[in-house]
Scaffold this motif. Structure first.
Motif, PDB file in Angstrom:
ATOM      1  N   GLY A  53       0.786  -1.230   0.000  1.00  0.00           N
ATOM      2  CA  GLY A  53       0.000   0.000   0.000  1.00  0.00           C
ATOM      3  C   GLY A  53       0.814   1.274   0.000  1.00  0.00           C
ATOM      4  N   SER A  54       2.146   1.166  -0.027  1.00  0.00           N
ATOM      5  CA  SER A  54       2.970   2.366   0.063  1.00  0.00           C
ATOM      6  C   SER A  54       4.307   2.172  -0.641  1.00  0.00           C
ATOM      7  CB  SER A  54       3.222   2.725   1.535  1.00  0.00           C
ATOM      8  OG  SER A  54       4.167   3.765   1.636  1.00  0.00           O
ATOM      9  N   THR A  55       4.478   2.884  -1.732  1.00  0.00           N
ATOM     10  CA  THR A  55       5.747   2.845  -2.450  1.00  0.00           C
ATOM     11  C   THR A  55       6.861   3.402  -1.573  1.00  0.00           C
ATOM     12  OG1 THR A  55       4.608   3.117  -4.550  1.00  0.00           O
ATOM     13  CG2 THR A  55       6.960   3.609  -4.534  1.00  0.00           C
ATOM     14  N   ALA A  56       6.551   4.462  -0.826  1.00  0.00           N
ATOM     15  CA  ALA A  56       7.550   5.063   0.059  1.00  0.00           C
ATOM     16  C   ALA A  56       8.018   4.059   1.112  1.00  0.00           C
ATOM     17  CB  ALA A  56       6.994   6.312   0.731  1.00  0.00           C
ATOM     18  N   LEU A  57       7.089   3.312   1.695  1.00  0.00           N
ATOM     19  CA  LEU A  57       7.460   2.317   2.701  1.00  0.00           C
ATOM     20  C   LEU A  57       8.272   1.195   2.064  1.00  0.00           C
ATOM     21  CD1 LEU A  57       7.369   1.246   5.587  1.00  0.00           C
ATOM     22  CD2 LEU A  57       5.204   0.122   5.013  1.00  0.00           C
ATOM     23  N   ARG A  58       7.873   0.760   0.898  1.00  0.00           N
ATOM     24  CA  ARG A  58       8.626  -0.294   0.206  1.00  0.00           C
ATOM     25  C   ARG A  58      10.077   0.139  -0.012  1.00  0.00           C
ATOM     26  NH1 ARG A  58       6.584  -0.586  -5.070  1.00  0.00           N
ATOM     27  NH2 ARG A  58       8.295   0.773  -5.599  1.00  0.00           N
ATOM     28  N   ASP A  59      10.268   1.372  -0.494  1.00  0.00           N
ATOM     29  CA  ASP A  59      11.610   1.892  -0.722  1.00  0.00           C
ATOM     30  C   ASP A  59      12.382   2.044   0.590  1.00  0.00           C
ATOM     31  OD1 ASP A  59      10.944   1.985  -3.399  1.00  0.00           O
ATOM     32  OD2 ASP A  59      10.608   4.153  -3.426  1.00  0.00           O
ATOM     33  N   PHE A  60      11.690   2.498   1.624  1.00  0.00           N
ATOM     34  CA  PHE A  60      12.288   2.670   2.945  1.00  0.00           C
ATOM     35  C   PHE A  60      12.785   1.331   3.494  1.00  0.00           C
ATOM     36  CE2 PHE A  60      11.649   2.791   7.593  1.00  0.00           C
ATOM     37  CZ  PHE A  60      12.527   3.820   7.916  1.00  0.00           C
ATOM     38  N   VAL A  61      11.964   0.311   3.397  1.00  0.00           N
ATOM     39  CA  VAL A  61      12.335  -1.021   3.880  1.00  0.00           C
ATOM     40  C   VAL A  61      13.538  -1.546   3.102  1.00  0.00           C
ATOM     41  CG1 VAL A  61      11.577  -3.442   3.975  1.00  0.00           C
ATOM     42  CG2 VAL A  61      10.077  -1.615   4.805  1.00  0.00           C
ATOM     43  N   HIS A  62      13.516  -1.369   1.797  1.00  0.00           N
ATOM     44  CA  HIS A  62      14.638  -1.829   0.963  1.00  0.00           C
ATOM     45  C   HIS A  62      15.939  -1.149   1.386  1.00  0.00           C
ATOM     46  CE1 HIS A  62      16.876  -3.233  -2.507  1.00  0.00           C
ATOM     47  NE2 HIS A  62      17.267  -1.985  -2.678  1.00  0.00           N
ATOM     48  N   GLU A  63      15.913   0.161   1.518  1.00  0.00           N
ATOM     49  CA  GLU A  63      17.112   0.910   1.898  1.00  0.00           C
ATOM     50  C   GLU A  63      17.572   0.552   3.310  1.00  0.00           C
ATOM     51  OE1 GLU A  63      19.138   2.932   0.131  1.00  0.00           O
ATOM     52  OE2 GLU A  63      17.925   2.339  -1.586  1.00  0.00           O
ATOM     53  N   ASN A  65      17.124  -2.219   4.960  1.00  0.00           N
ATOM     54  CA  ASN A  65      17.670  -3.576   4.992  1.00  0.00           C
ATOM     55  C   ASN A  65      19.083  -3.658   4.435  1.00  0.00           C
ATOM     56  OD1 ASN A  65      15.527  -4.724   6.285  1.00  0.00           O
ATOM     57  ND2 ASN A  65      14.606  -5.588   4.451  1.00  0.00           N
ATOM     58  N   GLN A  66      19.525  -2.632   3.709  1.00  0.00           N
ATOM     59  CA  GLN A  66      20.881  -2.617   3.171  1.00  0.00           C
ATOM     60  C   GLN A  66      21.914  -2.276   4.255  1.00  0.00           C
ATOM     61  OE1 GLN A  66      21.263  -3.667  -0.059  1.00  0.00           O
ATOM     62  NE2 GLN A  66      19.068  -3.916   0.200  1.00  0.00           N
ATOM     63  N   GLY A  67      21.445  -1.654   5.334  1.00  0.00           N
ATOM     64  CA  GLY A  67      22.347  -1.250   6.409  1.00  0.00           C
ATOM     65  C   GLY A  67      22.520  -2.333   7.454  1.00  0.00           C
ATOM     66  N   GLY A  68      23.165  -1.982   8.525  1.00  0.00           N
ATOM     67  CA  GLY A  68      23.467  -2.954   9.548  1.00  0.00           C
ATOM     68  C   GLY A  68      22.761  -2.740  10.870  1.00  0.00           C
ATOM     69  N   HIS A  69      21.873  -1.724  10.927  1.00  0.00           N
ATOM     70  CA  HIS A  69      21.235  -1.411  12.208  1.00  0.00           C
ATOM     71  C   HIS A  69      19.776  -1.836  12.305  1.00  0.00           C
ATOM     72  CE1 HIS A  69      24.480   0.828  14.073  1.00  0.00           C
ATOM     73  NE2 HIS A  69      24.696   1.408  12.911  1.00  0.00           N
ATOM     74  N   ILE A  70      19.013  -1.614  11.249  1.00  0.00           N
ATOM     75  CA  ILE A  70      17.567  -1.858  11.274  1.00  0.00           C
ATOM     76  C   ILE A  70      17.223  -2.777  10.107  1.00  0.00           C
ATOM     77  CG2 ILE A  70      15.270  -0.814  11.267  1.00  0.00           C
ATOM     78  CD1 ILE A  70      17.012   0.299  13.533  1.00  0.00           C
ATOM     79  N   TRP A  71      16.491  -3.844  10.433  1.00  0.00           N
ATOM     80  CA  TRP A  71      16.092  -4.787   9.396  1.00  0.00           C
ATOM     81  C   TRP A  71      14.607  -5.120   9.501  1.00  0.00           C
ATOM     82  CZ3 TRP A  71      20.311  -8.237  11.739  1.00  0.00           C
ATOM     83  CH2 TRP A  71      21.577  -7.820  11.331  1.00  0.00           C
ATOM     84  N   PHE A  72      14.011  -5.367   8.357  1.00  0.00           N
ATOM     85  CA  PHE A  72      12.656  -5.908   8.254  1.00  0.00           C
ATOM     86  C   PHE A  72      12.822  -7.273   7.599  1.00  0.00           C
ATOM     87  CE2 PHE A  72      12.150  -1.370   8.421  1.00  0.00           C
ATOM     88  CZ  PHE A  72      11.024  -1.180   9.196  1.00  0.00           C
ATOM     89  N   LEU A  73      12.543  -8.330   8.343  1.00  0.00           N
ATOM     90  CA  LEU A  73      12.818  -9.686   7.863  1.00  0.00           C
ATOM     91  C   LEU A  73      11.571 -10.552   7.935  1.00  0.00           C
ATOM     92  CD1 LEU A  73      16.194  -9.969   9.754  1.00  0.00           C
ATOM     93  CD2 LEU A  73      15.880  -9.516   7.309  1.00  0.00           C
ATOM     94  N   ALA A  74      11.423 -11.441   6.976  1.00  0.00           N
ATOM     95  CA  ALA A  74      10.209 -12.242   6.834  1.00  0.00           C
ATOM     96  C   ALA A  74       9.988 -13.228   7.977  1.00  0.00           C
ATOM     97  CB  ALA A  74      10.217 -12.990   5.505  1.00  0.00           C
ATOM     98  N   ASP A  75      11.075 -13.789   8.509  1.00  0.00           N
ATOM     99  CA  ASP A  75      10.913 -14.811   9.550  1.00  0.00           C
ATOM    100  C   ASP A  75      12.212 -15.000  10.323  1.00  0.00           C
ATOM    101  OD1 ASP A  75      12.553 -16.418   7.856  1.00  0.00           O
ATOM    102  OD2 ASP A  75      10.767 -17.173   6.828  1.00  0.00           O
ATOM    103  N   ASP A  76      12.167 -15.859  11.331  1.00  0.00           N
ATOM    104  CA  ASP A  76      13.340 -16.113  12.175  1.00  0.00           C
ATOM    105  C   ASP A  76      14.494 -16.719  11.383  1.00  0.00           C
ATOM    106  OD1 ASP A  76      12.066 -15.116  14.419  1.00  0.00           O
ATOM    107  OD2 ASP A  76      11.384 -17.088  15.098  1.00  0.00           O
ATOM    108  N   ALA A  77      14.181 -17.535  10.394  1.00  0.00           N
ATOM    109  CA  ALA A  77      15.234 -18.140   9.576  1.00  0.00           C
ATOM    110  C   ALA A  77      16.017 -17.057   8.839  1.00  0.00           C
ATOM    111  CB  ALA A  77      14.636 -19.135   8.586  1.00  0.00           C
ATOM    112  N   ARG A  78      15.304 -16.081   8.306  1.00  0.00           N
ATOM    113  CA  ARG A  78      15.979 -14.982   7.600  1.00  0.00           C
ATOM    114  C   ARG A  78      16.804 -14.144   8.583  1.00  0.00           C
ATOM    115  NH1 ARG A  78      19.240 -13.149   4.792  1.00  0.00           N
ATOM    116  NH2 ARG A  78      18.986 -11.181   3.750  1.00  0.00           N
ATOM    117  N   LEU A  79      16.332 -13.984   9.797  1.00  0.00           N
ATOM    118  CA  LEU A  79      17.092 -13.271  10.821  1.00  0.00           C
ATOM    119  C   LEU A  79      18.408 -13.998  11.106  1.00  0.00           C
ATOM    120  CD1 LEU A  79      17.524 -11.092  12.947  1.00  0.00           C
ATOM    121  CD2 LEU A  79      16.060 -12.420  14.489  1.00  0.00           C
ATOM    122  N   ARG A  80      18.340 -15.300  11.270  1.00  0.00           N
ATOM    123  CA  ARG A  80      19.560 -16.076  11.506  1.00  0.00           C
ATOM    124  C   ARG A  80      20.548 -15.919  10.348  1.00  0.00           C
ATOM    125  NH1 ARG A  80      15.759 -19.385  13.863  1.00  0.00           N
ATOM    126  NH2 ARG A  80      15.461 -20.653  12.005  1.00  0.00           N
TER     127      ARG A  80
END
Length: 85
Positions: A53-63, A65-80
């Motif tokens: 529902g938000s292009t801005a949020l999609r871009d924000f999440v993508h950017e 996730n490229q860093g090392g401090h804040i991540w949006f991850l699908a599940d615990d396996a991806r976190l590991r």
């Protein structure tokens, strides 16, 4: 803070809807605290309906996730995976 945590993983179900509305400023305020105190934050779970529902949020999440401090991850396996990179 006194526990020496280096990462806080929050299930997406515990995150208020307002967090995903970037105009509210909540996400920025919360994320800034984590960066300031050098603690990583991982929001874990399916956020597809939010980013659909938000292009801005999609871009924000993508950017973010490229860093090392804040991540949006699908599940615990991806976190590991992310932690082992």
């Amino acid at each position: 803070m006194g526990q020496g945590a280096q990462l806080v993983a929050v299930p997406v179900e515990r995150v208020p809807e307002e967090f995903f509305r970037l105009r509210s400023g909540l996400a920025g305020a919360v994320m800034q605290k984590f960066v300031t105190y050098r603690i990583r934050l991982a929001v874990v779970g399916d956020i597809s309906r939010h980013v659909a529902g938000s292009t801005a949020l999609r871009d924000f999440v993508h950017e973010t996730n490229q860093g090392g401090h804040i991540w949006f991850l699908a599940d615990d396996a991806r976190l590991r995976e992310k932690l082992s990179e």
